[in-house]
Design a protein around this motif. Structure first.
Motif, mmCIF file in Angstrom:
data_model
loop_
_atom_site.group_PDB
_atom_site.id
_atom_site.type_symbol
_atom_site.label_atom_id
_atom_site.label_comp_id
_atom_site.label_asym_id
_atom_site.label_seq_id
_atom_site.Cartn_x
_atom_site.Cartn_y
_atom_site.Cartn_z
ATOM 1 N N LEU A 83 0.831 -1.202 0.000
ATOM 2 C CA LEU A 83 0.000 0.000 0.000
ATOM 3 C C LEU A 83 0.871 1.260 0.000
ATOM 4 C CD1 LEU A 83 -2.896 1.040 0.090
ATOM 5 C CD2 LEU A 83 -2.708 1.100 2.579
ATOM 6 N N GLY A 84 1.970 1.265 0.758
ATOM 7 C CA GLY A 84 2.866 2.421 0.777
ATOM 8 C C GLY A 84 3.513 2.627 -0.590
ATOM 9 N N GLY A 85 3.867 1.534 -1.303
ATOM 10 C CA GLY A 85 4.443 1.663 -2.637
ATOM 11 C C GLY A 85 3.462 2.253 -3.627
ATOM 12 N N MET A 86 2.192 1.822 -3.544
ATOM 13 C CA MET A 86 1.184 2.367 -4.467
ATOM 14 C C MET A 86 0.947 3.858 -4.215
ATOM 15 S SD MET A 86 -1.473 -0.850 -4.885
ATOM 16 C CE MET A 86 -2.705 -0.049 -4.011
ATOM 17 N N VAL A 87 0.849 4.225 -2.939
ATOM 18 C CA VAL A 87 0.623 5.639 -2.610
ATOM 19 C C VAL A 87 1.839 6.475 -2.985
ATOM 20 C CG1 VAL A 87 0.245 7.269 -0.697
ATOM 21 C CG2 VAL A 87 -1.058 5.143 -0.793
ATOM 22 N N GLY A 88 3.043 5.962 -2.699
ATOM 23 C CA GLY A 88 4.261 6.697 -3.031
ATOM 24 C C GLY A 88 4.424 6.846 -4.540
ATOM 25 N N SER A 89 4.041 5.832 -5.320
ATOM 26 C CA SER A 89 4.134 5.930 -6.766
ATOM 27 C C SER A 89 3.179 6.986 -7.295
ATOM 28 C CB SER A 89 3.807 4.566 -7.385
ATOM 29 O OG SER A 89 3.753 4.643 -8.791
ATOM 30 N N ALA A 90 1.963 6.998 -6.775
ATOM 31 C CA ALA A 90 0.981 7.999 -7.226
ATOM 32 C C ALA A 90 1.448 9.410 -6.863
ATOM 33 C CB ALA A 90 -0.373 7.710 -6.616
ATOM 34 N N MET A 91 1.974 9.570 -5.642
ATOM 35 C CA MET A 91 2.436 10.901 -5.240
ATOM 36 C C MET A 91 3.646 11.339 -6.075
ATOM 37 S SD MET A 91 1.971 10.803 -1.117
ATOM 38 C CE MET A 91 2.804 12.332 -0.890
ATOM 39 N N ALA A 108 9.416 3.488 -4.306
ATOM 40 C CA ALA A 108 10.428 2.903 -3.429
ATOM 41 C C ALA A 108 10.362 3.535 -2.036
ATOM 42 C CB ALA A 108 11.822 3.083 -4.041
ATOM 43 N N ALA A 109 10.201 4.851 -2.006
ATOM 44 C CA ALA A 109 10.126 5.525 -0.710
ATOM 45 C C ALA A 109 8.869 5.130 0.033
ATOM 46 C CB ALA A 109 10.154 7.041 -0.923
ATOM 47 N N GLY A 110 7.741 5.002 -0.667
ATOM 48 C CA GLY A 110 6.476 4.601 -0.004
ATOM 49 C C GLY A 110 6.568 3.152 0.514
ATOM 50 N N ALA A 111 7.187 2.224 -0.263
ATOM 51 C CA ALA A 111 7.315 0.848 0.207
ATOM 52 C C ALA A 111 8.233 0.778 1.417
ATOM 53 C CB ALA A 111 7.873 -0.018 -0.920
ATOM 54 N N LEU A 112 9.302 1.564 1.414
ATOM 55 C CA LEU A 112 10.211 1.584 2.554
ATOM 56 C C LEU A 112 9.497 2.090 3.801
ATOM 57 C CD1 LEU A 112 13.212 1.131 3.337
ATOM 58 C CD2 LEU A 112 13.531 3.577 2.940
ATOM 59 N N LEU A 113 8.736 3.144 3.659
ATOM 60 C CA LEU A 113 8.005 3.670 4.807
ATOM 61 C C LEU A 113 6.890 2.726 5.240
ATOM 62 C CD1 LEU A 113 7.790 7.453 3.887
ATOM 63 C CD2 LEU A 113 9.175 6.399 5.666
#
Length: 118
Positions: A83-91, A108-113
């Motif tokens: 979910l963090g990767g999808m949100v980070g990619s969209a942002m 990558a940043a969203g998946a890490l977080l």
């Protein structure tokens, strides 16, 4: 003339085979050959040992079982990271104005977080 020559040549060839009787020419008048004994020697007979029979048997091969799967720690995937990767990619896509590199960095940043690696 040719017939006579042919008959003579064939007669000579055949007559030599007819006289091949162990070199006893002219002694065949109905009596046996007493006193004319000549020992006939056999050729030398050499007996060899037979060659040993060699049977090729391939060496046994060792087939090792496959190594067990190596687990390096625990499985780090989680629904939060997805979910963090999808949100980070969209942002990243929105902030980078459609740039795919910005979207990748954001994912990558969203998946890490999302996985809690902060």
């Amino acid at each position: 003339m040719l017939k006579t020559t042919t008959v003579i040549v064939l007669g000579l060839l055949v007559s030599s085979a007819a006289l091949a009787d162990h070199q006893h020419w002219g002694h065949h008048h109905g009596h046996h050959h007493h006193g004319h004994y000549r020992p006939m020697y056999r050729e030398e007979v050499v007996y060899y040992q037979p060659a040993p029979v060699v049977e090729y048997v391939p060496a046994p091969r060792y087939y090792a079982p496959p190594p067990p799967p190596a687990y390096y720690g625990y499985d780090q995937r989680s629904p939060q990271g997805l979910l963090g990767g999808m949100v980070g990619s969209a942002m990243g896509y929105q902030l980078g104005n459609g740039d795919p590199i910005a979207a990748g960095i954001g994912a990558a940043a969203g998946a890490l977080l999302g996985n809690g690696m902060y």
